[in-house]
Enzyme design. Sequence first.
Site, PDB file in Angstrom:
ATOM      1  N   ASP A 104       0.772  -1.287  -0.047  1.00 25.31           N
ATOM      2  CA  ASP A 104       0.025   0.004  -0.063  1.00 25.31           C
ATOM      3  C   ASP A 104       0.904   1.206   0.135  1.00 25.31           C
ATOM      4  O   ASP A 104       1.940   1.199   0.745  1.00 25.31           O
ATOM      5  CB  ASP A 104      -0.866   0.107   1.158  1.00 25.31           C
ATOM      6  CG  ASP A 104      -2.456  -0.015   0.791  1.00 25.31           C
ATOM      7  OD1 ASP A 104      -2.772   1.056   0.157  1.00 25.31           O
ATOM      8  OD2 ASP A 104      -3.191  -0.848   1.356  1.00 25.31           O
ATOM      9  N   ASP A 218      -3.264   4.410  -2.197  1.00 22.35           N
ATOM     10  CA  ASP A 218      -4.445   5.000  -1.558  1.00 22.35           C
ATOM     11  C   ASP A 218      -4.865   6.084  -2.174  1.00 22.35           C
ATOM     12  O   ASP A 218      -4.071   7.266  -1.850  1.00 22.35           O
ATOM     13  CB  ASP A 218      -3.982   4.918  -0.045  1.00 22.35           C
ATOM     14  CG  ASP A 218      -5.255   5.230   0.925  1.00 22.35           C
ATOM     15  OD1 ASP A 218      -6.247   4.552   0.937  1.00 22.35           O
ATOM     16  OD2 ASP A 218      -5.127   6.341   1.556  1.00 22.35           O
ATOM     17  N   GLU A 270      -6.413   3.745  -6.226  1.00 21.40           N
ATOM     18  CA  GLU A 270      -7.730   3.840  -5.606  1.00 21.40           C
ATOM     19  C   GLU A 270      -8.301   5.581  -6.015  1.00 21.40           C
ATOM     20  O   GLU A 270      -7.729   6.457  -5.705  1.00 21.40           O
ATOM     21  CB  GLU A 270      -7.829   3.666  -3.988  1.00 21.40           C
ATOM     22  CG  GLU A 270      -9.235   3.901  -3.563  1.00 21.40           C
ATOM     23  CD  GLU A 270      -9.194   4.088  -1.941  1.00 21.40           C
ATOM     24  OE1 GLU A 270     -10.114   3.628  -1.293  1.00 21.40           O
ATOM     25  OE2 GLU A 270      -8.191   4.363  -1.483  1.00 21.40           O
ATOM     26  N   HIS A 344     -11.176  -4.153   2.445  1.00 20.06           N
ATOM     27  CA  HIS A 344     -11.155  -3.627   3.848  1.00 20.06           C
ATOM     28  C   HIS A 344     -11.964  -2.536   4.077  1.00 20.06           C
ATOM     29  O   HIS A 344     -12.277  -2.178   5.291  1.00 20.06           O
ATOM     30  CB  HIS A 344      -9.539  -3.421   4.208  1.00 20.06           C
ATOM     31  CG  HIS A 344      -9.043  -2.059   3.417  1.00 20.06           C
ATOM     32  ND1 HIS A 344      -8.772  -2.095   2.055  1.00 20.06           N
ATOM     33  CD2 HIS A 344      -8.674  -1.037   3.920  1.00 20.06           C
ATOM     34  CE1 HIS A 344      -8.397  -0.848   1.757  1.00 20.06           C
ATOM     35  NE2 HIS A 344      -8.307  -0.220   2.684  1.00 20.06           N
ATOM     36  N   ASP A 345     -12.329  -1.776   3.143  1.00 15.76           N
ATOM     37  CA  ASP A 345     -13.209  -0.317   3.168  1.00 15.76           C
ATOM     38  C   ASP A 345     -14.844  -0.706   3.146  1.00 15.76           C
ATOM     39  O   ASP A 345     -15.355   0.097   3.247  1.00 15.76           O
ATOM     40  CB  ASP A 345     -12.646   0.588   2.523  1.00 15.76           C
ATOM     41  CG  ASP A 345     -11.489   1.138   3.124  1.00 15.76           C
ATOM     42  OD1 ASP A 345     -11.245   1.264   4.185  1.00 15.76           O
ATOM     43  OD2 ASP A 345     -10.643   1.958   2.128  1.00 15.76           O
TER      44      ASP A 345
END
Length: 586
Positions: A104, A218, A270, A344-345
Amino acid sequence: MGRDSDPDRRWWKEAVVYQIYPRSFNDSDGDGVGDIRGIVDRVDYLDDLGVDVVWLCPVYDSPNADNGYDIRDYRAITDQFGTLDDWNALRDALHDRGIRLIMDLVVNHTSDEHDWFRRSRREEGEYADYYWWREGREADAVDWESDRGPDGEAPPTAWQSFFGGPAWSYDERRGEWYLHLFDPKQPDLNWENPRVREEVFDLMDWWLDRGIDGFRMDVINLVSKPDGLPSDPDAPLGGTMNAANGPRVHEYLSEMNDRVLDRDLLTVGEMVGPELPMEHARRYLDPDGDGLSMLFHFEHMLLDRGEDVWEREEWDLSELKAVFNRWDEGLETGGWNALYLNNHDQPRMVSRFGDDGRYRRESATLLATLLHTLRGTPYVYQGEELGMTNYPFDSLEELRDVDTLNPLRTAIEAGEVASFEAVKEGVRANSRDNARTPMQWSAGEHAGFTDGEPWIGVNPNHDAINVERERATDGSVLRYYRDLVALREEHDVVVYGDYEPLFPDDDEVWAYTRTLDGDDGTERLVVALNFTGEETEVRLPSDVATEGGSYLLGNYDVDEAAATRALAAGDLRLRPWEARVYRVVE
């Protein structure tokens, strides 16, 4: 165009990516928190599943205001997760099995405990403008409640953070406000400063030199802020929406591509926002421009979401299909799709898009069939391959995620929400904590995740849904995922075939073909998915119904000869949540 003749053939198009949220994957030392050694202990599980890439969520040194997405030191491992030697062992264990590793990259913001921010708040030399600092405004310049500065001044703009509340916090040491599109402990970096960009590129090189195979980036489309950070009190609220796809974002990412990414990597960005314009998407994915391999958009993730984290909206299958169809068409000649329904979100996909009750196994495997037979690279989030479900939260005390807790507590304090109980069902459906409950390895205590007290509750259904049981059960979700991963490796058409949707307005059945012309003829998949709990009939178009096909894969036991005859007749009778995949060679 087949693999042998495709000038754009890349390994990451052919891969299956497995996402690991380290805090919840496997705990090796009994402190209740997952760690890197715990992942090393489970590498054979990943190898057995057949995945090609592991995406590792942040393991960097962090005070954990946002579970690791607030980074204090990009070149260190947080103590709870282990050491750099542990990370080296994980990299080697994965690479020894032919599994690549991506990390990440969180560089829209840092932790407020990062050395850069500490120096910036002291206005120390070149660090003074590493972040966004502004003077406040007159308190009557905005018409909504917010934090106030020492003289009653209001924040510089009316922006709200993604996690609720003002997107600005006052720093007494510097005497100014700093921007944070997320939590106050996550100040935004000022990418207009070329020294900041060079710091980011250096840390990327540092990790690439350690042998990683790419990055998941991210909220990367937020790094360019609107010109001058306008302070119009009538400007729209919602800082993330104001900052998405800013005026210099393509300049910055193109610079990153030239400086760092011009090598054989998987890079996935993202892209937050309600709807990413396709012209921006193509620029992000242009190999001669921004150069990303693929991106995560949120269009399908917002179909059922209201304005607040506890609010839900109705959706239908035709809407979901329309999103996927639009993206396939939009990137057909200028990009590549990243395929996901949870991470995860996001809450668990079987609870959100399937049926986590009577037809949990059937709907989990149907959704998996969809993701692994569309055009793009499928992402598997840990536990998805077991059919893990949402957690039955009963109180605020069970929650850990700031994205749920902050706005909910604020709403309760303001009297906008009577209590947790009043919005419990919405929180259960939407909270990010659904994805963060521990991986369910066994029916034993704490699901085999830890010998200690887990940092967040273990789903009480772990006695029925766990790795040990899935491994031992014929027709399990886990075994079906193995078959899907193998299917991608065995048939070119799954990766490179053209996508043609059938019945786009049908709210019960999602059907489509994938077609690949090669030197030895034409290969086609026919995929039919029943998104209901009732038996349904599918009448295939005459140009799809054929006698030259064979039954390839499905989530029910079938008489394959009868199923093949049904394809030839163009008349499929699908049971509740049944998925069928046929192969035709012409």
